[in-house]
Design an enzyme around this catalytic site. Structure first.
Site: not given
Length: 524
Positions: A93, A154, A267
């Site tokens: 990623h 997340d 957030e």
């Protein structure tokens, strides 16, 4: 037998290419139980990442069955005359080829049958996990005992070793700190091929260097992660602001609260066009009743700010949740008509981004270039950043992905780790998580978004905003020195101590491998 023949063939190619001093049969006698693969699909997969911005083809890919496989490979690289590089790869990623290594070996740490399964120690409130384990699988293993890690990212389809090599942050970091602040112990294969256990008390230099160390000092093969009792459900609330000062003031107030009377997750994100608010995590907003920025009375140049908060709870305490949430929201100064609330299981909240991934995959919009930019911005400069970037560079322009913004408490971060943050007690993560699309719109093309990122960095430099990149990417050692600042000398010393030949994580482009020929160094 087939595995050994493939391994012998792979090793022979390595010897021809990089000058290994060991015979193939000697490497086989080292007892590598995993598979060293030259299969085109393995090599192709290891040559690219989520960013799709760069490619670098390795010579081979190791699928280890244990930490000893990783150690034997790195030790062979360290002991060879000419050497070769080794990079650990989890779920791939990364954005700018950080886990790639041309003409070296990629250790594929994640995947079916790779590494041992998580082992939960319920009485001691921790779990031992393989470095390539994905956080989603860590969660599933610990929930069987009614427990869960404290701090998250997340997106849960990331490897433990990958996030611990950076920091691992999400909306819980203001309270529990990043994931690297919730680790008891590590097993690490250093650049010398040594398998070492480290913690605050044992081999502490290596422990602190590896946490946030961008893979420069060792490959994490085991991590002991702190746990807490897992909640059952989450009350998830969104509110909107047109005034940036009110938005940041409320965020900073929420992360200053102590004790049990606070939100569990804080957030925020920036909305520079109406399309984003109705598409980002779209389960929140009904397509039949889309949110209109104009209807919220925004007089802020078309820019809105969204605050996301959650309150975790158990079924037995459900009756008090409404009261607790209402008491906290009363202290905030959001647009009164903008409250959106949903209630869902804890697992569904933590895995919320994966649902967006599945939607994007179904539309062919996941495997596209991702020119992401993540910045830590000091609190003292966040208003200037809003003026110059959100309202200036990005104002009234279409975007192709979320722009996150939320604050963190520096006292929750261990200064002994390798991570670099702004030198202020409160700082913000600002994350531009855009996807480049070839749909005919200039503002969503890769070149356009990449130039916007450069404009943002130039603005920060010109305006004296001392940002620090999170998931950093630089191409020269001078830039890396500037990034690490006062931590650079210590970082460099740890590299000399634990990876003196610069074998590991060459895709970060911090240290040039020492065994490269002069003709190769210019192009590195």
């Amino acid at each position: 037998m087939a595995t050994k023949l493939l391994l012998t063939f792979a090793i022979c190619r390595l010897i021809v290419t990089v000058g290994l001093t060991l015979e193939p049969t000697e490497l086989l006698h080292l007892g590598v139980d995993g598979q060293l693969s030259l299969h085109p699909s393995d090599v192709e997969s290891a040559s690219r990442d989520f960013g799709l911005l760069t490619r670098a083809q390795p010579l081979a890919v190791l699928h280890p069955s244990s930490a000893l496989d990783v150690a034997r490979l790195v030790k062979a690289a360290y002991g060879s005359d000419h050497g070769f590089t080794v990079s650990a790869r989890g779920h791939g990623h990364s954005i700018n080829g950080q886990a790639q290594t041309p003409n070296g070996v990629v250790v594929q740490m994640s995947g079916n049958g790779v590494g041992p399964r998580p082992r939960v120690w319920a009485g001691d409130m921790y779990v031992d996990v393989w470095g390539g384990e994905l956080w989603i699988d860590v969660l599933r293993s610990t929930l069987a005992y009614g427990l869960a890690p404290k701090s998250w990212t997340d997106y849960l389809y990331l490897s433990v070793g990958g996030t611990l090599s950076n920091a691992g942050i999400s909306g819980q970091a203001f309270n529990h700190g990043p994931q690297i602040s919730n680790v008891h112990e590590l097993d690490v294969v250093t650049g010398k091929g040594e398998l070492m256990t480290c913690s605050e008390e044992q081999n502490s230099e290596l422990f602190h260097a590896v946490l946030g160390g961008l893979g420069q000092f060792g490959i994490i093969t085991r991590a002991r992660i702190s746990l807490e009792p897992a909640p059952q459900r989450v009350r998830w609330i969104r509110v909107l602001y047109s005034n940036f000062s009110a938005f940041t003031r409320d965020q900073e107030y929420l992360i200053s609260l102590n004790g049990s009377q606070k939100f569990d997750y804080v957030e925020g994100f920036v909305i520079v066009d109406e399309g984003l608010i109705n598409n980002w995590r779209s389960s929140f907003f009904s397509p039949r009743n889309p949110v209109k920025i104009s209807s919220l009375g925004s007089n802020n140049g078309g820019v809105l700010y969204c605050l996301e908060v959650t309150r975790n709870y158990h079924e037995s305490t459900a009756a008090s949740v409404d009261q607790e949430v209402e008491a906290l929201l009363k202290k905030l100064n959001f647009i009164p008509t903008s409250v959106f609330t949903t209630d869902l299981p804890y697992v569904d909240f933590l895995d919320r981004v994966h649902k967006s991934e599945l939607k994007l995959r179904s539309k062919g919009l996941w495997e596209v270039p991702h020119p992401w930019l993540n910045l830590f911005v000091p609190k003292s400069k966040i208003d200037d950043f809003n003026r110059g970037v959100f309202k200036g560079i990005l104002g009234n322009k279409k975007t192709s992905g979320p722009i996150l913004i939320y604050p963190m408490n520096k006292n929750k971060w261990d200064e002994k780790s390798s991570v670099v943050t702004p030198d202020e007690q409160v700082f913000y993560l600002v994350a531009f998580l855009r996807s480049a699309l070839d749909n005919g719109e200039e503002s969503q093309r890769l070149e356009y978004l990449s130039e916007q990122n450069r404009q943002i960095l130039r603005f920060c430099d010109d305006d004296g905003i001392n940002v620090k990149q999170y998931l950093p990417h630089y191409t020269t050692q001078e830039e890396w020195r500037d990034h690490f600042g006062s931590k650079w000398d210590g970082f460099h010393q740890m590299k000399k101590k634990f990876d003196p030949r610069h074998i590991l994580a060459s895709g970060q482009r911090i240290f040039r491998p020492t065994f490269l020929a002069p003709s190769d160094r210019a192009s590195w």
